[in-house]
Design a protein around this motif. Structure first.
Motif, PDB file in Angstrom:
ATOM      1  N   PHE A 253      49.800  39.929  33.124  1.00  0.00           N
ATOM      2  CA  PHE A 253      49.166  41.329  33.340  1.00  0.00           C
ATOM      3  C   PHE A 253      50.952  42.169  32.823  1.00  0.00           C
ATOM      4  CE2 PHE A 253      46.586  39.949  36.294  1.00  0.00           C
ATOM      5  CZ  PHE A 253      45.450  39.025  35.536  1.00  0.00           C
ATOM      6  N   ILE A 254      50.904  42.971  32.573  1.00  0.00           N
ATOM      7  CA  ILE A 254      51.908  43.885  31.727  1.00  0.00           C
ATOM      8  C   ILE A 254      51.690  45.285  32.668  1.00  0.00           C
ATOM      9  CG2 ILE A 254      52.329  43.373  29.649  1.00  0.00           C
ATOM     10  CD1 ILE A 254      50.716  45.504  28.267  1.00  0.00           C
ATOM     11  N   ILE A 255      50.404  45.952  32.089  1.00  0.00           N
ATOM     12  CA  ILE A 255      50.198  47.390  33.696  1.00  0.00           C
ATOM     13  C   ILE A 255      49.043  46.792  34.642  1.00  0.00           C
ATOM     14  CG2 ILE A 255      49.469  49.621  33.914  1.00  0.00           C
ATOM     15  CD1 ILE A 255      50.506  49.976  30.749  1.00  0.00           C
ATOM     16  N   SER A 256      49.248  46.847  36.257  1.00  0.00           N
ATOM     17  CA  SER A 256      48.623  46.869  36.858  1.00  0.00           C
ATOM     18  C   SER A 256      47.994  48.044  37.996  1.00  0.00           C
ATOM     19  CB  SER A 256      48.449  45.461  37.496  1.00  0.00           C
ATOM     20  OG  SER A 256      47.564  45.224  38.534  1.00  0.00           O
ATOM     21  N   GLU A 257      46.837  48.280  38.008  1.00  0.00           N
ATOM     22  CA  GLU A 257      46.717  49.368  39.312  1.00  0.00           C
ATOM     23  C   GLU A 257      46.037  49.196  40.408  1.00  0.00           C
ATOM     24  OE1 GLU A 257      48.855  52.010  39.720  1.00  0.00           O
ATOM     25  OE2 GLU A 257      50.308  51.720  38.142  1.00  0.00           O
ATOM     26  N   SER A 258      45.644  49.734  41.487  1.00  0.00           N
ATOM     27  CA  SER A 258      44.682  49.538  42.315  1.00  0.00           C
ATOM     28  C   SER A 258      44.535  50.992  43.144  1.00  0.00           C
ATOM     29  CB  SER A 258      44.803  48.372  43.491  1.00  0.00           C
ATOM     30  OG  SER A 258      44.145  48.098  44.146  1.00  0.00           O
ATOM     31  N   THR A 259      43.259  50.959  43.371  1.00  0.00           N
ATOM     32  CA  THR A 259      43.472  51.899  44.580  1.00  0.00           C
ATOM     33  C   THR A 259      42.955  51.402  46.169  1.00  0.00           C
ATOM     34  OG1 THR A 259      40.722  51.435  44.334  1.00  0.00           O
ATOM     35  CG2 THR A 259      41.455  52.594  43.248  1.00  0.00           C
ATOM     36  N   ASP A 260      44.016  50.864  46.576  1.00  0.00           N
ATOM     37  CA  ASP A 260      43.857  50.323  48.191  1.00  0.00           C
ATOM     38  C   ASP A 260      44.570  50.675  48.920  1.00  0.00           C
ATOM     39  OD1 ASP A 260      43.765  48.161  49.908  1.00  0.00           O
ATOM     40  OD2 ASP A 260      45.090  47.405  49.665  1.00  0.00           O
ATOM     41  N   GLN A 261      46.136  51.239  48.394  1.00  0.00           N
ATOM     42  CA  GLN A 261      46.574  51.634  49.551  1.00  0.00           C
ATOM     43  C   GLN A 261      46.363  53.063  49.282  1.00  0.00           C
ATOM     44  OE1 GLN A 261      50.926  50.737  48.715  1.00  0.00           O
ATOM     45  NE2 GLN A 261      50.359  49.072  49.462  1.00  0.00           N
ATOM     46  N   ALA A 262      46.493  53.341  47.969  1.00  0.00           N
ATOM     47  CA  ALA A 262      45.646  55.492  47.618  1.00  0.00           C
ATOM     48  C   ALA A 262      43.902  55.577  49.196  1.00  0.00           C
ATOM     49  CB  ALA A 262      45.489  55.954  46.960  1.00  0.00           C
TER      50      ALA A 262
ATOM     51  N   VAL B 128      29.624  48.063  51.781  1.00  0.00           N
ATOM     52  CA  VAL B 128      30.977  47.319  51.528  1.00  0.00           C
ATOM     53  C   VAL B 128      32.097  48.767  52.521  1.00  0.00           C
ATOM     54  CG1 VAL B 128      33.136  47.075  50.020  1.00  0.00           C
ATOM     55  CG2 VAL B 128      30.201  46.856  49.554  1.00  0.00           C
ATOM     56  N   VAL B 129      33.293  48.053  53.113  1.00  0.00           N
ATOM     57  CA  VAL B 129      34.159  48.374  53.881  1.00  0.00           C
ATOM     58  C   VAL B 129      35.008  48.596  53.261  1.00  0.00           C
ATOM     59  CG1 VAL B 129      35.335  48.868  56.418  1.00  0.00           C
ATOM     60  CG2 VAL B 129      33.272  48.832  55.588  1.00  0.00           C
ATOM     61  N   TYR B 130      35.936  49.604  53.343  1.00  0.00           N
ATOM     62  CA  TYR B 130      36.673  49.680  52.493  1.00  0.00           C
ATOM     63  C   TYR B 130      37.123  48.871  50.985  1.00  0.00           C
ATOM     64  CZ  TYR B 130      39.940  50.301  57.210  1.00  0.00           C
ATOM     65  OH  TYR B 130      40.624  51.138  58.471  1.00  0.00           O
ATOM     66  N   PRO B 131      36.689  50.010  50.665  1.00  0.00           N
ATOM     67  CA  PRO B 131      36.301  49.508  48.982  1.00  0.00           C
ATOM     68  C   PRO B 131      37.800  49.701  48.274  1.00  0.00           C
ATOM     69  CG  PRO B 131      35.452  51.140  49.536  1.00  0.00           C
ATOM     70  CD  PRO B 131      36.177  50.891  50.499  1.00  0.00           C
ATOM     71  N   ALA B 132      37.984  48.747  46.891  1.00  0.00           N
ATOM     72  CA  ALA B 132      38.937  48.543  46.466  1.00  0.00           C
ATOM     73  C   ALA B 132      38.957  48.117  44.844  1.00  0.00           C
ATOM     74  CB  ALA B 132      40.106  47.469  46.713  1.00  0.00           C
ATOM     75  N   PHE B 133      39.554  49.566  44.101  1.00  0.00           N
ATOM     76  CA  PHE B 133      39.520  48.897  42.494  1.00  0.00           C
ATOM     77  C   PHE B 133      40.618  49.034  41.469  1.00  0.00           C
ATOM     78  CE2 PHE B 133      35.872  51.996  44.024  1.00  0.00           C
ATOM     79  CZ  PHE B 133      34.782  51.039  44.005  1.00  0.00           C
ATOM     80  N   GLY B 134      40.144  48.120  40.851  1.00  0.00           N
ATOM     81  CA  GLY B 134      41.449  47.899  39.885  1.00  0.00           C
ATOM     82  C   GLY B 134      41.716  47.590  38.859  1.00  0.00           C
ATOM     83  N   ILE B 135      42.765  47.939  37.632  1.00  0.00           N
ATOM     84  CA  ILE B 135      42.134  47.600  36.448  1.00  0.00           C
ATOM     85  C   ILE B 135      44.163  46.911  35.626  1.00  0.00           C
ATOM     86  CG2 ILE B 135      41.479  49.933  35.636  1.00  0.00           C
ATOM     87  CD1 ILE B 135      43.980  51.296  35.060  1.00  0.00           C
ATOM     88  N   THR B 136      43.736  46.136  35.123  1.00  0.00           N
ATOM     89  CA  THR B 136      44.755  45.409  34.593  1.00  0.00           C
ATOM     90  C   THR B 136      44.554  45.380  33.144  1.00  0.00           C
ATOM     91  OG1 THR B 136      45.238  44.036  36.351  1.00  0.00           O
ATOM     92  CG2 THR B 136      46.318  43.962  34.493  1.00  0.00           C
ATOM     93  N   ILE B 137      46.097  45.538  32.530  1.00  0.00           N
ATOM     94  CA  ILE B 137      46.332  45.499  31.377  1.00  0.00           C
ATOM     95  C   ILE B 137      47.259  44.653  30.359  1.00  0.00           C
ATOM     96  CG2 ILE B 137      46.856  47.035  28.647  1.00  0.00           C
ATOM     97  CD1 ILE B 137      46.775  49.302  30.467  1.00  0.00           C
TER      98      ILE B 137
ATOM     99  N   ILE C 123      57.413  45.294  25.140  1.00  0.00           N
ATOM    100  CA  ILE C 123      55.665  45.476  25.168  1.00  0.00           C
ATOM    101  C   ILE C 123      55.333  47.240  24.893  1.00  0.00           C
ATOM    102  CG2 ILE C 123      53.846  45.225  26.822  1.00  0.00           C
ATOM    103  CD1 ILE C 123      55.861  42.895  28.075  1.00  0.00           C
ATOM    104  N   CYS C 124      56.023  47.728  25.998  1.00  0.00           N
ATOM    105  CA  CYS C 124      55.572  49.044  25.353  1.00  0.00           C
ATOM    106  C   CYS C 124      57.396  50.011  25.910  1.00  0.00           C
ATOM    107  CB  CYS C 124      55.554  49.626  27.342  1.00  0.00           C
ATOM    108  SG  CYS C 124      53.704  48.622  27.549  1.00  0.00           S
ATOM    109  N   GLY C 125      56.857  51.191  25.033  1.00  0.00           N
ATOM    110  CA  GLY C 125      58.244  52.168  24.907  1.00  0.00           C
ATOM    111  C   GLY C 125      58.218  52.918  25.846  1.00  0.00           C
ATOM    112  N   LEU C 126      59.505  53.950  26.105  1.00  0.00           N
ATOM    113  CA  LEU C 126      59.637  54.361  27.043  1.00  0.00           C
ATOM    114  C   LEU C 126      58.853  55.927  27.445  1.00  0.00           C
ATOM    115  CD1 LEU C 126      63.653  54.267  27.289  1.00  0.00           C
ATOM    116  CD2 LEU C 126      61.965  53.370  28.917  1.00  0.00           C
TER     117      LEU C 126
END
Length: 452
Positions: free
Chosen positions: A355-364, A339-348, A431-434
């Motif tokens: 989708f209220i929260i979504s993050e990925s390792t792609d750019q990092a 696998v070249v340029y792997p990317a992982f993601g999570i979504t809540i 959905i989310c508080g501060l």
């Protein structure tokens, strides 16, 4: 009927006869000369609207406004007293719990009976039966009498049937409030796919956020026994409904015998500028499920998730966390091919699948030019502070892909890999508080100097 409409309701009314006693009902049987021993109640009066093909219409209204009566007339299980309803296409309905099932028959037998009522042949049901059973996910209970089912099992099987009868129109009346959070998410995915494929849907709910999220158009049945109704943009109709709902609450006087709120009388206003100290804000507690390895998934298969969990700041697995605490989502993937340029993601996601929260390792890690080889066991962690969530249920999707940005392929995506349940909290809306919220409240009487 209009060529564009798939449902057309024209000047429809539904009247019921209300008897005050069994004696009145008996008297009516022998009544002569047209004398009435009953009172008429109009559940629906002079209602007209159209639903276009591919449209999703939400139906809202207070209890007793006629929502369920309307759906039953559209489905043909009730006959209008006046007016006409025309429906073009196969209708599949999920109305009151267990409607259409014979409690003495097994789940298997009810699948065949219910599907036949929708026009499917036995051969067609044979071809779909395994998919229906897999969707319902009730295991060996499929061969048990339906009367032994829990309410959740009832709705699982009923929804599984309507999801596989090739309906052009879905009619759903609050039934999705029953069942566990995993099944609710599965139903929401089906409904969104049904919409994307051009299906038509009528959706009854008291939940205005669900109406706005699923429907572009809403029908508000304002009052029983009247012809008052509003149909239009779902956001505008729901705003008007909420304004009316709270206005009526204000107008309603307390009834005799109602208990007074158990609140201490406030102290008299103090002279001069005063600052008030807030009560300590208690963070919500979030329960965290284990890894749902068998969750619905898809992908090309260049690797697969073998574990997913939440851990605390010390790297230990946890099944509860408080809002604001440092936590991490830890994912482990077994690589099956290079696998070249792997990317992982999570979504809540919330209960509606948004989708209220979504993050990925792609750019990092893009500049690191990461390459994984077949057989590697890869661990990735997303560290953050647990958000303050509105009380309710949430799901975490996890994804493993290859490639940069939108130019990538999915190797393994698991829906609903982890369930979160926010058990308490200060939020009443949204959905989310501060994060790390602090509060300040001060009073400055007229003529006094502002506090520093």
């Amino acid at each position: 009927m209009s060529s564009d409409a798939i449902i057309e309701v024209a000047h429809v009314s539904k009247l019921y006869h209300i008897y005050d006693s069994p004696k009145q009902r008996l008297s009516q049987l022998f009544a002569r000369g047209g004398r009435k021993h009953y009172r008429e109640f109009a559940a629906i009066r002079d209602l007209s609207f159209r639903v276009e093909r591919g449209q999703t219409v939400g139906v809202i209204g207070r209890n007793g406004a006629g929502k369920s009566t309307l759906l039953q007339m559209i489905c043909g299980t009730l006959t209008p007293t006046d007016g006409e309803i025309n429906v073009r296409g196969r209708v599949a309905a999920l109305l009151e719990l267990g409607a259409g099932f014979n409690p003495e028959f097994t789940g298997r037998e009810n699948v065949y009976i219910a599907s036949a009522l929708y026009g499917l042949s036995r051969q067609q049901v044979d071809a779909r039966f395994d998919r229906i059973v897999a969707f319902a996910d009730i295991g060996a209970f499929i061969d048990q009498p339906v009367k032994t089912y829990s309410s959740g099992m009832f709705v699982r099987l009923a929804f599984a049937v309507i999801a596989h009868v090739d309906a052009e129109i879905l009619v759903i009346d609050e039934a999705l409030a029953v069942g566990d959070v995993f099944f609710q998410q599965k139903c929401m995915r089906f409904l969104r796919q049904f919409q994307a494929n051009g299906g038509t849907m009528l959706f009854v709910s008291h939940d205005t956020s669900a109406i706005v999220n699923l429907c572009r158009t809403a029908l508000w049945l304002k009052k029983p026994s009247t012809s008052e109704y509003v149909m239009g943009d779902s956001d505008e109709v729901c705003k008007a409904y909420l304004r009316d709902f709270y206005a009526q609450q204000v107008q309603e006087e307390p009834r005799a015998g109602d208990a007074a709120p158990d609140l201490a009388a406030p102290a008299p206003a103090q002279p001069g500028a005063v600052s008030f100290t807030p009560d300590t804000l208690q963070p919500s507690v979030v329960q965290i499920s284990g890894f749902n390895a068998g969750g619905e998934s898809f992908g090309r298969g260049g690797g697969r998730f073998v574990d997913a969990c939440f851990v605390n700041a010390r790297g230990q697995r946890i099944d509860t966390a408080r809002a604001g605490e440092p936590v991490a989502v830890r994912l482990q993937v077994r690589i099956d091919q290079q696998v070249v340029y792997p990317a992982f993601g999570i979504t809540i996601k919330d209960r509606l699948g948004q989708f209220i929260i979504s993050e990925s390792t792609d750019q990092a890690f893009r500049s690191s030019r990461v390459v994984f080889a077949a057989g590697d066991l890869v661990t990735v962690e997303f560290a953050f502070r647990m958000p303050e969530l509105l009380q309710g249920h949430y799901m975490v999707d996890i994804a493993f892909a290859e490639g940069q940005g939108h130019d990538h392929v999915q190797h393994h995506w698991i829906h609903d890999a982890i369930a979160l349940s926010s058990l308490n909290g200060r939020l009443v809306q949204g959905i989310c508080g501060l994060p790390e919220l602090s509060l300040r409240l001060a009073r400055t009487p007229v003529g006094a100097e502002l506090p520093a």
